[in-house]
Design an enzyme around this catalytic site. Structure first.
Site, PDB file in Angstrom:
ATOM      1  N   LYS A 182       8.273  21.797  14.368  1.00 28.46           N
ATOM      2  CA  LYS A 182       8.398  23.119  13.732  1.00 28.46           C
ATOM      3  C   LYS A 182       7.993  24.219  14.723  1.00 28.46           C
ATOM      4  CE  LYS A 182       3.706  22.501  11.966  1.00 28.46           C
ATOM      5  NZ  LYS A 182       2.924  21.965  10.819  1.00 28.46           N
ATOM      6  N   TYR A 202      -7.478  49.281  31.976  1.00 28.95           N
ATOM      7  CA  TYR A 202      -7.634  50.133  30.788  1.00 28.95           C
ATOM      8  C   TYR A 202      -9.068  50.158  30.288  1.00 28.95           C
ATOM      9  CZ  TYR A 202      -2.591  50.582  30.178  1.00 28.95           C
ATOM     10  OH  TYR A 202      -1.267  50.872  30.340  1.00 28.95           O
TER      11      TYR A 202
END
Ligand SMILES: *Cc1c(COP(=O)(O)O)cnc(C)c1O
Length: 379
Positions: A42, A272
């Site tokens: 899956k 950042y």
């Protein structure tokens, strides 16, 4: 890992080692020699590529997916093995489609019984041949599955339903099999035994964690099927136990390269927010990978990557396309040097731990910007 990109023009690559995938399937066989293997593929085969993995796992007895669209993709690619829909179907149209794709369905709720019991006019176009059913009992996970109270009458009515094929199989799912001493597992096993006692049907209980640690979940003669997922991809389901210790080999190796080296000064703030400051004059490397590729943004400071096969720690924030690494222990590293984010040499489980999550999630999150490269199968 080669220095030259195998998929030219792609900074980030996920190498999928199909030999390791097959090796891991062999490990399942060795642990559960009497069981058939329902290989769980899956979620795009846990991020490894649904069709690629299905083709490589021709040694599996059947495949399990969560959703109908995954089964449809498999059939479109010519995969003919039995496919089990772990979430079953939710409406008549899906039932008809599941049937036309020759899928086996999990029945986990009473409303699904109603779908199979609709009037003949509705049923005829839907089901040309009886559908194979796996009846799921909830033994304590409280997600999908019939309650022990409703199980007997659902079992009975499925048996009497002409839309349902004869050999109904029984299953349950374990909630805590990845915790080696958790009392819930033995309780679940005992409840499953009690409720299904006397029923002549094949059974399936074991996920990867159970295959590796709970032989009671697959060693009885009627426990015919095991359902390995994550272990096929070479990942340990246990916190603090490596795949290597379990005899598994990692299948996905996520790699990139160094695209910059900065000679920073003591006190320079990196990236950042400037959350990391250089404690001394030092080289800082820029690696072309970020959360835009599926690398987790929330890894903690010091998370390792392999540069030229040796660990260096991440410093500063993960950006969309880049990370920054401390090069003090590899001052001669150069632009173009290879970097491995996880896989061979650096377990994805370890990175997941640094990111406060599990390896399953990291593997599923690799984005479409990444080039997937198969390694050749040598027989
Ligand atoms: C996903 C899933 C599995 C496989 O679980 P792993 O922990 O990856 O081995 C097995 N059974 C069911 C019902 C599942 O949903």
């Amino acid at each position: 890992m080669s220095r030259n990109p195998v998929a030219p023009g792609h900074a980030v690559q996920a190498h999928i080692n199909l030999n390791s995938l097959r090796y891991n399937l062999d490990q399942v066989r060795q642990r559960a020699p009497k069981s058939r293997v329902l290989a769980v593929i899956k979620a795009n085969a846990y991020g490894h590529g649904l069709i690629r993995v299905a083709n490589a796992l021709e040694g599996a007895d059947a495949f399990a997916v969560a959703r109908l669209e995954e089964a449809a993709q498999l059939r479109s690619a010519g995969i003919q093995k039995p496919i089990v829909l772990l979430e079953g179907v939710q409406d008549v149209q899906s039932l008809a489609m599941a049937s036309s794709l020759s899928c086996q369905i999990v029945v986990h709720s009473e409303y699904q019984l109603d779908l199979l019991c609709l009037s003949p006019e509705l049923k005829t176009p839907a089901l040309k041949t009886p559908v194979d059913v796996w009846l799921k009992l909830d033994t304590g996970m409280h997600r999908l599955g019939l309650s022990p109270d409703s199980f007997p009458h659902v079992w009975q009515s499925l048996k009497e339903n002409s839309a349902v094929a004869e050999n109904i199989r029984l299953m349950t799912h374990l909630a805590c099999a990845d915790e080696l001493n958790h009392p819930a597992t033995n309780k679940q096993l005992a409840l499953f035994r009690e409720i299904t006692n006397g029923i002549d049907a094949e059974r399936s209980i074991a996920n990867s964690a159970a295959i590796l640690s709970w032989p009671d979940a697959y060693s009885e003669p009627n426990q015919a099927w095991v359902r390995p997922g994550v272990m096929l991809y070479g990942v340990s389901p246990f916190a603090g136990k490596t795949a290597d210790e379990q005899g598994l080999k990692p299948v996905m190796t996520l790699s990139s390269s160094l695209i910059g080296v900065n000679l920073c000064k003591k006190g320079d703030a990196i990236g950042y927010g400037g959350i990391w400051e250089c404690p001394e004059d030092m080289p800082v490397g820029i690696v072309a990978i970020g959360y835009g590729d599926g690398y987790p943004r929330h890894v903690d400071e010091g998370t390792p990557v392999l540069l030229n096969g040796k660990r260096v720690p991440i410093v500063g924030r993960v950006s969309m396309d880049m990370i920054t690494v401390d090069l003090r222990n590899q001052p001669s590293a150069q632009v173009g040097d290879p970097v491995i984010l996880w896989g061979e040499g650096l377990p994805v489980e370890e990175v997941a731990q640094h990111a406060g999550t599990i390896a399953y999630e990291l593997l599923c999150q690799v984005t479409s910007r990444v080039a997937f490269v198969d390694s050749k199968i040598e027989d």
